[in-house]
Scaffold this motif. Structure first.
Motif, short mmCIF file in Angstrom:
data_model
loop_
_atom_site.label_atom_id
_atom_site.label_comp_id
_atom_site.label_asym_id
_atom_site.label_seq_id
_atom_site.Cartn_x
_atom_site.Cartn_y
_atom_site.Cartn_z
N ARG A 133 1.23 -1.60 0.37
CA ARG A 133 0.30 -0.06 0.01
C ARG A 133 1.47 0.85 -0.11
O ARG A 133 1.84 1.19 0.37
N GLU A 134 0.59 1.70 -0.67
CA GLU A 134 1.63 4.05 -0.90
C GLU A 134 1.06 4.30 0.01
O GLU A 134 0.06 4.36 -0.03
N LEU A 135 1.85 4.83 1.17
CA LEU A 135 1.62 5.79 2.79
C LEU A 135 1.67 6.71 2.02
O LEU A 135 1.53 7.52 0.93
N PHE A 136 0.88 7.58 3.13
CA PHE A 136 0.84 9.06 2.69
C PHE A 136 2.41 10.39 1.65
O PHE A 136 2.49 11.09 1.34
N ASN A 137 3.66 9.35 2.71
CA ASN A 137 5.24 9.75 1.94
C ASN A 137 5.35 8.91 1.00
O ASN A 137 6.70 9.07 0.97
N GLY A 138 4.90 8.71 0.45
CA GLY A 138 5.47 7.64 -0.66
C GLY A 138 6.03 6.20 -0.51
O GLY A 138 6.04 5.89 -1.34
N ILE A 139 5.46 5.74 0.21
CA ILE A 139 6.34 4.68 0.56
C ILE A 139 5.48 3.43 0.64
O ILE A 139 4.45 3.31 0.81
N LEU A 140 5.91 2.78 -0.06
CA LEU A 140 5.26 1.37 0.17
C LEU A 140 5.02 0.49 1.61
O LEU A 140 6.28 0.12 2.17
N TYR A 141 3.87 -0.16 2.17
CA TYR A 141 3.90 -1.01 2.72
C TYR A 141 3.17 -1.87 2.90
O TYR A 141 2.11 -1.98 2.40
N ALA A 142 3.70 -3.17 3.17
CA ALA A 142 3.02 -4.78 3.04
C ALA A 142 3.10 -5.40 4.42
O ALA A 142 4.02 -5.96 4.85
N ASN A 164 13.53 0.82 -7.60
CA ASN A 164 13.53 2.47 -7.15
C ASN A 164 12.57 2.62 -6.61
O ASN A 164 12.38 4.13 -6.63
N LYS A 165 12.33 2.20 -5.90
CA LYS A 165 11.29 2.68 -4.39
C LYS A 165 11.28 2.28 -2.99
O LYS A 165 12.26 1.84 -3.01
N ILE A 166 11.26 3.10 -2.16
CA ILE A 166 11.44 2.61 -0.79
C ILE A 166 10.30 1.99 -0.42
O ILE A 166 9.14 2.13 -0.60
N TRP A 167 10.38 1.03 0.40
CA TRP A 167 9.37 -0.40 0.79
C TRP A 167 9.46 -0.50 1.86
O TRP A 167 10.79 -0.53 2.30
N ILE A 168 8.16 -0.57 2.79
CA ILE A 168 8.80 -1.85 4.09
C ILE A 168 7.47 -2.97 3.52
O ILE A 168 6.12 -3.28 3.40
N ILE A 169 8.38 -4.13 3.97
CA ILE A 169 7.57 -5.40 5.01
C ILE A 169 7.76 -5.92 6.60
O ILE A 169 8.47 -5.75 6.66
N MET A 194 0.14 1.64 14.36
CA MET A 194 -0.82 3.13 12.98
C MET A 194 -1.83 2.28 12.86
O MET A 194 -1.59 1.08 12.66
N ASN A 195 -2.35 3.00 12.42
CA ASN A 195 -3.76 3.10 11.52
C ASN A 195 -3.22 2.61 9.96
O ASN A 195 -3.32 4.29 9.85
N LEU A 196 -3.75 2.14 9.63
CA LEU A 196 -3.44 1.91 7.82
C LEU A 196 -3.76 2.33 7.31
O LEU A 196 -2.99 2.96 6.21
N GLU A 197 -5.69 3.12 7.25
CA GLU A 197 -6.57 3.25 7.19
C GLU A 197 -6.25 4.35 6.56
O GLU A 197 -5.89 5.18 5.14
N LYS A 198 -5.87 5.52 7.97
CA LYS A 198 -5.63 6.32 7.70
C LYS A 198 -4.34 6.82 7.20
O LYS A 198 -3.72 7.69 6.64
N SER A 199 -3.61 6.38 7.09
CA SER A 199 -1.68 6.43 6.80
C SER A 199 -2.15 6.10 5.03
O SER A 199 -0.61 7.02 4.57
N ILE A 200 -2.48 5.84 4.41
CA ILE A 200 -2.26 5.36 2.91
C ILE A 200 -2.76 7.09 2.62
O ILE A 200 -3.71 7.42 2.81
N SER A 201 -2.12 7.22 1.09
CA SER A 201 -2.03 8.11 0.22
C SER A 201 -3.55 8.05 -0.58
O SER A 201 -4.68 7.01 -0.34
N SER A 202 -4.06 9.27 -0.57
CA SER A 202 -5.40 9.60 -1.66
C SER A 202 -5.30 8.85 -3.25
O SER A 202 -5.94 8.01 -3.20
N SER A 203 -4.31 8.57 -3.47
CA SER A 203 -3.98 7.82 -4.72
C SER A 203 -4.44 6.56 -4.46
O SER A 203 -4.47 4.99 -5.51
#
Length: 244
Positions: A133-142, A164-169, A194-203
């Motif tokens: 999931r893309e977070l509000f700061n652009g980091i991909l989080y799984a 080419n991405k910053i990500w967290i598993i 962390m509240n995942l639903e509130k942390s994801i980006s609008s896109s």
């Protein structure tokens, strides 16, 4: 009954193998440090980097590097008392001077093989089921909650595909996370709120909505078979799937 306790790390397990070989000692039970026990007389084996290095190098140079790989995969299963079977498997391989994995007539070898199978099977599942999931700061989080401690087995796959991405598993069950930002780092996360639903980006929210709509529209309701679906994808893995 012969009982040992170690710290639960892979380095600790190799130290345990070193100890058992030198003492000519085969434990009936091996507990991780955190495991409660009613027994009074227990030896705690302190993790030792040098001893673990000696065991690892010995296996690679004198026996077969596949033996070390098998030991690691079986260790990741975290099956209760798998360490005792691993030690016996190592001893048999040492006695035969080759990998003893084909001797499944030995219960402990079969236990190791079954543990490896479960770990590899779950790894293969999550290569397809892990959802970023893309977070509000652009980091991909799984986030995910695997049965076995497989997070390190997933790292190279996604570092190749998302270089080419910053990500967290994030393995919420084991309190571990792989962070990638040009390089891989394994960290412990003890407190997670962390509240995942509130942390994801609008896109990301828009993409999830589109994906759910697509998934719903391509499905044939008359052919829906939940029982069969659970056979191929156990329900305990559904929690973090966007489409479900």
């Amino acid at each position: 009954m012969k009982i040992l306790i170690y710290d639960g790390t892979f380095q600790g397990l190799l130290t345990l193998i070193f100890y058992c070989y030198n003492k000519r000692f085969i434990p009936d039970l091996v507990f991780k440090k955190s495991n409660p026990t009613i027994f009074n007389i227990i030896d705690y084996i302190e993790s030792d980097f040098e001893k673990s290095r000696i065991v690892g190098e010995f296996i690679i140079k004198k026996l077969d590097k596949q033996i070390l790989k098998n030991i690691y995969l079986a260790y990741l299963s975290e099956i209760e008392n798998i360490e005792s079977s691993i030690i016996k498997y190592f001893n048999l391989s040492l006695k035969m001077q080759r990998n003893a994995e084909i001797h499944i007539e030995k219960n402990y070898v079969l236990s190791v093989k079954n543990a490896i199978y479960k770990v590899i099977k779950e790894k293969q599942r999550f290569l397809g089921l892990l959802r970023f999931r893309e977070l509000f700061n652009g980091i991909l989080y799984a986030p995910f909650e695997p049965d076995h401690n497989i997070i390190t087995l997933l790292a190279s796959h996604f570092s190749d595909r998302l270089k080419n991405k910053i990500w967290i598993i994030h393995d919420l069950k084991h309190g571990l996370a792989i962070i990638y930002d040009k390089k891989l780092e394994l960290v412990k996360i003890l407190n997670y709120n962390m509240n995942l639903e509130k942390s994801i980006s609008s896109s990301e929210k828009e993409f999830q909505s589109l994906w759910k709509t697509y998934f719903k529209n391509v499905a044939i309701s008359e052919r829906k078979n939940i029982r069969l679906q659970k056979q191929f994808m156990p329900q305990r893995y559904w929690k973090y799937l966007t489409e479900i």
